[in-house]
Scaffold this motif. Structure first.
Motif, PDB file in Angstrom:
ATOM      1  N   ARG A 315      38.285  -4.200   6.530  1.00 37.60           N
ATOM      2  CA  ARG A 315      37.775  -4.911   5.377  1.00 37.60           C
ATOM      3  C   ARG A 315      38.932  -5.772   4.833  1.00 37.60           C
ATOM      4  N   ARG A 316      38.751  -6.997   4.391  1.00 37.98           N
ATOM      5  CA  ARG A 316      39.759  -8.025   3.593  1.00 37.98           C
ATOM      6  C   ARG A 316      39.226  -7.716   2.432  1.00 37.98           C
ATOM      7  N   TRP A 317      40.069  -6.555   1.606  1.00 38.26           N
ATOM      8  CA  TRP A 317      39.610  -6.267   0.254  1.00 38.26           C
ATOM      9  C   TRP A 317      39.440  -7.240  -0.674  1.00 38.26           C
ATOM     10  N   TYR A 318      40.302  -8.280  -0.711  1.00 37.25           N
ATOM     11  CA  TYR A 318      40.548  -9.425  -1.727  1.00 37.25           C
ATOM     12  C   TYR A 318      39.904 -10.663  -1.202  1.00 37.25           C
ATOM     13  N   GLU A 319      38.806 -10.577  -0.046  1.00 37.34           N
ATOM     14  CA  GLU A 319      38.537 -11.682   0.545  1.00 37.34           C
ATOM     15  C   GLU A 319      39.663 -12.584   0.917  1.00 37.34           C
ATOM     16  N   GLY A 320      39.454 -13.919   0.591  1.00 34.83           N
ATOM     17  CA  GLY A 320      40.607 -14.811   1.133  1.00 34.83           C
ATOM     18  C   GLY A 320      41.247 -15.380  -0.113  1.00 34.83           C
ATOM     19  N   SER A 343      46.203 -13.205   2.500  1.00 33.79           N
ATOM     20  CA  SER A 343      44.927 -13.002   2.671  1.00 33.79           C
ATOM     21  C   SER A 343      44.217 -12.942   4.181  1.00 33.79           C
ATOM     22  N   GLN A 344      45.284 -13.917   4.910  1.00 33.18           N
ATOM     23  CA  GLN A 344      44.682 -13.923   6.101  1.00 33.18           C
ATOM     24  C   GLN A 344      45.550 -12.869   7.114  1.00 33.18           C
ATOM     25  N   ARG A 345      46.333 -12.217   6.577  1.00 28.76           N
ATOM     26  CA  ARG A 345      47.305 -11.210   7.199  1.00 28.76           C
ATOM     27  C   ARG A 345      47.140  -9.642   7.019  1.00 28.76           C
ATOM     28  N   LEU A 346      46.602  -9.417   5.750  1.00 30.92           N
ATOM     29  CA  LEU A 346      46.783  -8.005   5.552  1.00 30.92           C
ATOM     30  C   LEU A 346      45.093  -7.340   5.674  1.00 30.92           C
ATOM     31  N   LEU A 347      45.069  -6.476   6.705  1.00 29.87           N
ATOM     32  CA  LEU A 347      43.929  -6.008   7.090  1.00 29.87           C
ATOM     33  C   LEU A 347      43.486  -4.685   6.810  1.00 29.87           C
ATOM     34  N   GLY A 348      42.451  -4.228   5.796  1.00 28.96           N
ATOM     35  CA  GLY A 348      42.211  -3.124   5.377  1.00 28.96           C
ATOM     36  C   GLY A 348      41.638  -2.197   6.492  1.00 28.96           C
ATOM     37  N   LEU A 349      42.481  -1.051   6.790  1.00 33.68           N
ATOM     38  CA  LEU A 349      41.993  -0.065   7.728  1.00 33.68           C
ATOM     39  C   LEU A 349      41.270   1.066   7.277  1.00 33.68           C
TER      40      LEU A 349
END
Ligand SMILES: *Cc1c(COP(=O)(O)O)cnc(C)c1O
Length: 379
Positions: A315-320, A343-349
């Motif tokens: 999930r991109r928790w904070y979207e873009g 936003s384009q580099r932080l990926l929710g695992l």
């Protein structure tokens, strides 16, 4: 074997049996809401957990409601000469929505690449600070910003500051001195957060008079009578939600040990592997999150695709960033290079207190495969 999905978030709140004693108390008392015994007990136990008195915690029906109450009571509604709320673009939608509900027009500002939060020193010199009636700071992913610096911003500019620390329950446990007598802090007890009442939240503020006004605003503006005296709403936590919170507190030591085990597994299994990025884990983050900061946007997209094919939810928790969400597109904003980059580099695992070793290994294998593909430059 049918492939199973690894969910990005799989909350586990107290079981029915753990709630039962509290529910039976409610049955016996026939007092269901309006600051009942269980709500007051929850506030008292949370205050004690933070090493403070019961008055520093006032519960609310959600984290968003807590934020609205804090803004309303500390900054008041927007005024014609100060219509703006300075709000970071790198946050969950609720931050800006709460400001709007208090009449403010959010103006989106960027965050610091290291802290992921607004920089209080640069906000003090922001060209629109004279038009701002409130500044909202956020603790992104539960990473608590320096509250003393926020107090400094408030002192220097005279603009009230409120901290959306929705996911920062554990950070406050670690650093209870962060609870301020000047800057109110809003917490969320949503089911996806590390400490939960199902839905719920709280205002943390070492300011008894202010907390009195929080209680008043949360209960139709009533105080001591049924006459509405100030702008208010119904943002009260019910006894049933408090029961969930109390049972959650009963299990907190065990839960924290379980989170620590999962974090140790993440760390141990990731050790020495090339992931084309950097893992961010608790205790810096809330235990609700594990993040991979990918080397670049293309790497992150490849990781998302690779994990999707392995049936791993991300999930991109904070979207873009807020500025890209339909409702917020019309808002004024500063240039937002850091928000756009993060936003384009932080990926929710995937993260859960009972996440299995095999699932973590499965996620890491997917990330490592993506890293190899990126290194080889394959398409
Ligand atoms: C979860 C969250 C909220 C909203 O809290 P609710 O309890 O769902 O209303 C607000 N801000 C941030 C940063 C959050 O993570």
């Amino acid at each position: 074997m049918t492939p199973r999905v690894v969910p990005v978030c799989r909350p586990a709140l107290p079981l029915a049996a753990e709630l039962l004693p509290y529910l039976q108390e409610i049955d016996a008392r026939r007092h269901y809401t309006n600051r009942g015994t269980l709500v007051q007990r929850l506030e008292g136990r949370l205050g004690a957990l933070f090493g403070r008195g019961p008055d520093v915690v006032r519960s609310a029906s959600s984290g968003t409601a807590a934020l609205e109450l804090a803004i309303l009571v500390h900054a008041g509604e927007a005024q014609a000469d100060r219509p703006l709320a300075l709000v970071p673009a790198f946050t969950f939608a609720a931050t800006a929505l709460a400001a709007e509900r208090c009449g403010y027009r959010p103006h989106l500002v960027d965050v610091d690449p290291e802290t992921w939060a607004v920089d209080p020193r640069s906000l003090a010199r922001h060209p629109l600070i004279e038009r701002a009636g409130v500044v909202l700071s956020v603790a992104p992913y539960g990473v608590l910003p320096e509250v003393r610096a926020l107090e400094g911003l408030q002192d220097r500019t005279g603009v009230p500051v409120v901290l959306d620390a929705a996911a920062a329950f554990e950070a406050i446990l670690e650093v209870p001195e962060a609870i301020s007598d000047r800057v109110p802090i809003a917490l969320s007890f949503h089911a996806t957060k590390a400490f939960s009442t199902g839905e719920g939240g709280a205002v943390l503020w070492d300011q008894p008079e202010g907390q009195g006004r929080v209680v008043q605003a949360a209960n139709f503006g009533f105080l001591g009578s049924r006459a509405a005296r100030v702008r208010g709403t119904n943002a009260k936590m019910s006894e049933y939600h408090a029961a969930v919170g109390l049972a959650m507190l009963d299990g907190l030591p065990g839960r924290r040990a379980a989170w620590a085990r999962v974090v140790a597994l993440w760390r141990g299994l990731a050790q020495g592997r090339d992931l084309a990025g950097r893992l961010h884990l608790p205790p810096r983050l809330s235990s609700a999150y594990a993040l991979l900061e990918a080397d670049g946007p293309a790497t992150m997209r490849r990781m998302e695709a690779r994990l999707r094919s392995r049936r791993v939810e991300t999930r991109r928790w904070y979207e873009g960033g807020l500025h890209l969400q339909p409702h917020f597109r019309r808002l004024g904003r500063d240039p937002l290079p850091v928000t756009e980059d993060l936003s384009q580099r932080l990926l929710g695992l995937p993260m859960a207190h009972d996440l299995a070793r095999g699932d973590i290994a499965h996620v890491l294998d997917g990330l490592a495969e993506a890293a190899v593909a990126v290194r080889l430059g394959s398409r």
